[in-house]
Scaffold this active site. Structure first.
Site, PDB file in Angstrom:
ATOM      1  N   SER A 197     -24.801  31.994  -6.497  1.00 55.40           N
ATOM      2  CA  SER A 197     -25.900  32.007  -5.678  1.00 55.40           C
ATOM      3  C   SER A 197     -25.613  31.436  -4.470  1.00 55.40           C
ATOM      4  O   SER A 197     -24.769  30.323  -4.186  1.00 55.40           O
ATOM      5  CB  SER A 197     -26.654  30.889  -6.634  1.00 55.40           C
ATOM      6  OG  SER A 197     -27.821  30.371  -5.955  1.00 55.40           O
ATOM      7  N   LYS A 220     -26.992  36.323  -5.669  1.00 56.55           N
ATOM      8  CA  LYS A 220     -28.266  35.768  -5.453  1.00 56.55           C
ATOM      9  C   LYS A 220     -28.484  35.089  -4.201  1.00 56.55           C
ATOM     10  O   LYS A 220     -27.685  34.275  -3.737  1.00 56.55           O
ATOM     11  CB  LYS A 220     -28.782  34.681  -6.679  1.00 56.55           C
ATOM     12  CG  LYS A 220     -29.763  34.001  -6.333  1.00 56.55           C
ATOM     13  CD  LYS A 220     -30.314  33.002  -7.586  1.00 56.55           C
ATOM     14  CE  LYS A 220     -30.318  31.629  -7.656  1.00 56.55           C
ATOM     15  NZ  LYS A 220     -30.702  31.180  -8.617  1.00 56.55           N
ATOM     16  N   LYS A 235     -30.544  32.621  -1.554  1.00 53.62           N
ATOM     17  CA  LYS A 235     -31.798  31.764  -1.468  1.00 53.62           C
ATOM     18  C   LYS A 235     -32.589  32.293   0.081  1.00 53.62           C
ATOM     19  O   LYS A 235     -32.094  32.549   0.917  1.00 53.62           O
ATOM     20  CB  LYS A 235     -31.353  30.181  -1.128  1.00 53.62           C
ATOM     21  CG  LYS A 235     -30.498  29.781  -2.299  1.00 53.62           C
ATOM     22  CD  LYS A 235     -31.575  29.498  -3.654  1.00 53.62           C
ATOM     23  CE  LYS A 235     -30.951  28.796  -4.641  1.00 53.62           C
ATOM     24  NZ  LYS A 235     -31.884  28.266  -5.692  1.00 53.62           N
ATOM     25  N   ASP A 267     -33.945  33.989  -4.237  1.00 58.71           N
ATOM     26  CA  ASP A 267     -34.703  32.848  -5.130  1.00 58.71           C
ATOM     27  C   ASP A 267     -35.093  31.900  -3.805  1.00 58.71           C
ATOM     28  O   ASP A 267     -34.518  31.430  -2.961  1.00 58.71           O
ATOM     29  CB  ASP A 267     -33.662  31.986  -5.602  1.00 58.71           C
ATOM     30  CG  ASP A 267     -34.096  30.655  -6.627  1.00 58.71           C
ATOM     31  OD1 ASP A 267     -35.309  30.747  -6.385  1.00 58.71           O
ATOM     32  OD2 ASP A 267     -33.263  30.066  -7.163  1.00 58.71           O
ATOM     33  N   GLU A 314     -37.018  35.287  -7.735  1.00 57.29           N
ATOM     34  CA  GLU A 314     -36.902  33.979  -8.550  1.00 57.29           C
ATOM     35  C   GLU A 314     -37.907  33.016  -8.020  1.00 57.29           C
ATOM     36  O   GLU A 314     -37.791  32.885  -6.724  1.00 57.29           O
ATOM     37  CB  GLU A 314     -35.400  33.687  -8.794  1.00 57.29           C
ATOM     38  CG  GLU A 314     -35.235  32.267  -9.496  1.00 57.29           C
ATOM     39  CD  GLU A 314     -34.078  32.009  -9.778  1.00 57.29           C
ATOM     40  OE1 GLU A 314     -33.061  32.574  -9.437  1.00 57.29           O
ATOM     41  OE2 GLU A 314     -33.749  30.741 -10.157  1.00 57.29           O
ATOM     42  N   ASP A 371     -38.015  30.033 -13.088  1.00 58.05           N
ATOM     43  CA  ASP A 371     -37.009  29.264 -13.049  1.00 58.05           C
ATOM     44  C   ASP A 371     -37.867  27.864 -13.169  1.00 58.05           C
ATOM     45  O   ASP A 371     -38.010  27.500 -14.547  1.00 58.05           O
ATOM     46  CB  ASP A 371     -36.186  29.153 -11.842  1.00 58.05           C
ATOM     47  CG  ASP A 371     -34.906  27.853 -11.959  1.00 58.05           C
ATOM     48  OD1 ASP A 371     -35.015  27.012 -12.818  1.00 58.05           O
ATOM     49  OD2 ASP A 371     -34.140  27.845 -10.793  1.00 58.05           O
ATOM     50  N   LYS A 419     -32.111  27.079 -17.843  1.00 55.65           N
ATOM     51  CA  LYS A 419     -31.357  25.984 -17.418  1.00 55.65           C
ATOM     52  C   LYS A 419     -31.481  25.108 -18.591  1.00 55.65           C
ATOM     53  O   LYS A 419     -32.373  24.542 -18.698  1.00 55.65           O
ATOM     54  CB  LYS A 419     -31.549  25.571 -16.010  1.00 55.65           C
ATOM     55  CG  LYS A 419     -31.099  26.278 -15.073  1.00 55.65           C
ATOM     56  CD  LYS A 419     -31.549  25.564 -13.619  1.00 55.65           C
ATOM     57  CE  LYS A 419     -31.506  26.771 -12.562  1.00 55.65           C
ATOM     58  NZ  LYS A 419     -32.139  26.196 -11.257  1.00 55.65           N
ATOM     59  N   GLY A 422     -27.736  27.737 -12.836  1.00 56.68           N
ATOM     60  CA  GLY A 422     -27.039  26.626 -12.765  1.00 56.68           C
ATOM     61  C   GLY A 422     -27.546  25.843 -11.799  1.00 56.68           C
ATOM     62  O   GLY A 422     -28.589  25.856 -11.121  1.00 56.68           O
TER      63      GLY A 422
HETATM   64  O1  OSB Z   1     -32.869  27.362  -8.118  1.00 58.78           O
HETATM   65  O2  OSB Z   1     -31.242  28.060  -9.350  1.00 58.78           O
HETATM   66  C1  OSB Z   1     -31.646  27.309  -8.413  1.00 58.78           C
HETATM   67  C2  OSB Z   1     -28.904  24.838  -7.434  1.00 58.78           C
HETATM   68  C3  OSB Z   1     -29.730  23.552  -7.369  1.00 58.78           C
HETATM   69  C4  OSB Z   1     -30.985  23.790  -7.639  1.00 58.78           C
HETATM   70  C5  OSB Z   1     -31.603  24.753  -7.879  1.00 58.78           C
HETATM   71  C6  OSB Z   1     -30.898  26.051  -8.157  1.00 58.78           C
HETATM   72  C7  OSB Z   1     -29.655  26.233  -7.696  1.00 58.78           C
HETATM   73  C8  OSB Z   1     -28.838  27.239  -7.609  1.00 58.78           C
HETATM   74  C9  OSB Z   1     -27.196  27.092  -8.072  1.00 58.78           C
HETATM   75  O3  OSB Z   1     -29.092  28.524  -7.319  1.00 58.78           O
HETATM   76  C10 OSB Z   1     -26.765  27.707  -9.192  1.00 58.78           C
HETATM   77  C11 OSB Z   1     -25.416  27.441  -9.329  1.00 58.78           C
HETATM   78  O4  OSB Z   1     -25.112  26.186  -9.920  1.00 58.78           O
HETATM   79  O5  OSB Z   1     -24.335  28.011  -8.949  1.00 58.78           O
HETATM   80 MG    MG Z   2     -33.804  28.862  -9.156  1.00 59.43          MG
END
Ligand code: OSB
Ligand code: MG
Length: 373
Positions: free
Chosen positions: A137, A163, A165, A191, A216, A241, A265, A293
Site C-alpha cells: 500500500s 495499492k 492511495k 484506496d 477501495e 474497508d 482487518k 493492514g
Molecule cells: O485504508 O488500508 C487502509 C494504513 C493506515 C490506515 C488505513 C489504511 C492503511 C494502509 C496500510 O493502507 C496498509 C499496511 O499496513 O501496509
Molecule cells: Mg483502506
C-alpha cells in the site's frame, strides 16, 4: 483457560518514511502492545491497531487504552474461558463500538490459546495456506512521476498487487500516468479512505478506463447506500474497508450491492471471531476477501498472516515485510517476503509463530499499565 493479567505498553516506532492517506499522515507509530498471561503461566503478545488520530476511525491508541482498562479487561480477566470464540459475544453485550480495543484483547486470547495448545495460530483459525500473497500500500505522493517510480520499484521487489492511495486532485492523472508506465496487465488498485462524495461520481467513473482490480472505500464509511449507487455506475469492483465493522455490515453490503470485495482487518471488526464470520459469509456469496493492514509491528502482522491463511483470502493482502516499514522490527525472525512476493505462514512454532523481543520493547516503552494482580 483463564487470563490472569494483561500488561499494556505503548511503544513509539518511527516509520522509514511518512505514510499519507486522504485523511492524514503518520510519521511515527504509537503502538499499544498487550502481554497476556494465563493462569498456567503461558504468555502471548497482541497488538491494538488503533492509530494516533481519529482519522481512519473514531478510535485512537488513547481511547483504546481507556476502553481496555475500564471495560474490556474487567470482562475477560479471571474468567474461565472454554474457547476463544466466546470472547467476542462477551465483549459485545451492552458495549457499543471500540472494535480495535476489543479486537486486541480478543485476538490475544486466540494467540494465547494456540500457544497453550502447542499449535500455530493459523491452524487454530482453520487456515489452509502455507504462504500468503503480498501486496503493498503506497501513500499519497507529491506527483505522478514519483508515484510511478515507487510502483515500478514495488513490482520489481516481487509485490503481487500495488495499492495507491488517492484523494481529490491526486487521482485520475496519477493513475493514468502509473498505468502508462507499468503496462496494462499490472495488478493495480486504489484506496480513497472516504475522500469522495456523490458530487464526484463522474470523476470516479473515469477510473474505469484503467482496469483497476478494485476501488477501495471511495465514500464515507457509514454510506452503504451511495456505495451501492456508485457500484451500479462502475465496471470496476468496489472494495469496502472502513464500512465493514461487523458481519452484519458485510451482509448489508452484499444485499445492497455496495461492493464486490471486502478488505478484512481483524482489528477493525473486533477480532477473529467476527473476521471468520465475515470470511465465511463472503465465501458463501462468492465475494473474495483480502487482509488489510494498519502499519502494524511484527506482532500485529503475525495475526494478519494467520488470518490470511484462510481459504477465501483470495487476493494479496496489505501485509508487507518488516523492512518496508521499520529499520528494525520488535520480533524475530522479522517478516520477510520472497522474490515471488510471498510470506511464509509460520507453521513450525506454536502461538503467533515469532519471538517477541521483550528487551527492545522495554527500551522503546513510554507507558505501561498492569491490569490484574
Ligand atoms: O485504508 O488500508 C487502509 C494504513 C493506515 C490506515 C488505513 C489504511 C492503511 C494502509 C496500510 O493502507 C496498509 C499496511 O499496513 O501496509
Ligand atoms: Mg483502506
Amino acid at each position: 483457560m483463564r487470563i490472569d493479567r494483561i500488561t499494556l505498553r505503548e511503544i513509539r516506532l518511527p516509520l522509514k518514511e511518512p505514510f499519507r492517506i486522504s485523511s492524514g499522515v503518520t510519521s511515527t507509530r504509537r503502538i499499544c502492545l498487550l502481554e497476556l498471561l494465563s493462569s498456567d503461566g503461558a504468555v502471548e503478545w497482541s497488538e491494538c491497531v488503533a492509530g494516533e488520530e481519529p482519522n481512519y476511525s473514531y478510535e485512537t491508541i488513547d481511547t483504546a487504552w481507556l476502553a481496555i482498562r475500564e471495560w474490556i479487561a474487567p470482562r475477560v480477566l479471571r474468567r474461565e474461558l472454554e474457547d476463544p470464540s466466546e470472547v467476542y459475544a462477551l465483549l459485545e453485550r451492552d458495549f457499543r463500538g471500540h472494535g480495535m480495543a476489543k479486537g486486541a484483547v480478543e485476538m490475544g486470547v486466540w494467540g494465547l490459546a494456540a500457544r497453550t495448545m502447542g499449535i500455530p495460530l493459523s491452524q487454530l483459525l482453520g487456515g489452509v495456506r502455507k504462504e500468503i500473497e503480498v501486496g503493498i500500500s503506497l501513500g499519497i505522493q507529491q506527483d505522478p512521476e514519483i508515484l510511478a517510480e515507487k510502483v515500478k520499484k514495488s513490482f520489481g521487489e516481487g509485490y503481487r498487487k500495488v495499492k495507491m492511495k488517492i484523494e481529490p486532485g491526486k487521482d485520475v492523472a496519477f493513475v493514468r500516468h502509473v498505468r502508462n508506465v507499468v503496462g496494462s496487465t499490472a495488478h493495480l488498485m486504489v484506496d480513497a479512505n472516504n475522500a469522495y462524495s456523490e458530487a464526484e461520481f463522474g470523476l470516479l467513473r473515469q477510473l474505469d478506463e484503467f482496469e483497476l482490480m478494485m476501488i477501495e472505500q471511495p465514500l464515507a464509511s457509514d454510506d452503504l447506500v451511495r456505495h451501492a449507487k456508485l457500484q451500479k455506475l462502475l465496471t470496476t469492483p468496489l472494495c469496502l474497508d472502513e464500512s465493514i465493522t461487523s458481519v452484519e455490515r458485510a451482509q448489508d453490503m452484499i444485499e445492497l450491492g455496495s461492493g464486490r470485495i471486502v478488505n478484512i482487518k481483524p482489528g477493525r471488526v473486533g477480532g477473529f471471531a467476527s473476521s471468520i464470520a465475515i470470511h465465511n459469509l463472503c465465501a458463501l456469496h462468492g465475494i473474495p476477501v483480502w487482509c488489510g493492514g494498519m502499519l502494524e509491528s511484527g506482532i500485529g502482522r503475525a495475526y494478519n498472516v494467520a488470518l490470511a491463511s484462510l481459504s477465501n483470502f483470495k487476493l494479496p493482502g496489505d501485509i508487507s515485510p518488516s523492512d518496508r516499514y521499520w529499520e528494525r522490527d520488535v520480533v524475530s525472525p522479522e517478516w520477510v517476503m520472497s522474490k515471488e512476493g510471498r510470506i511464509a505462514v509460520p507453521l513450525a512454532s506454536p502461538g503467533i509463530g515469532v519471538t517477541v523481543d521483550t528487551e527492545r520493547i522495554e527500551k522503546l516503552c513510554v507507558r505501561r499499565e498492569v491490569l490484574g494482580p
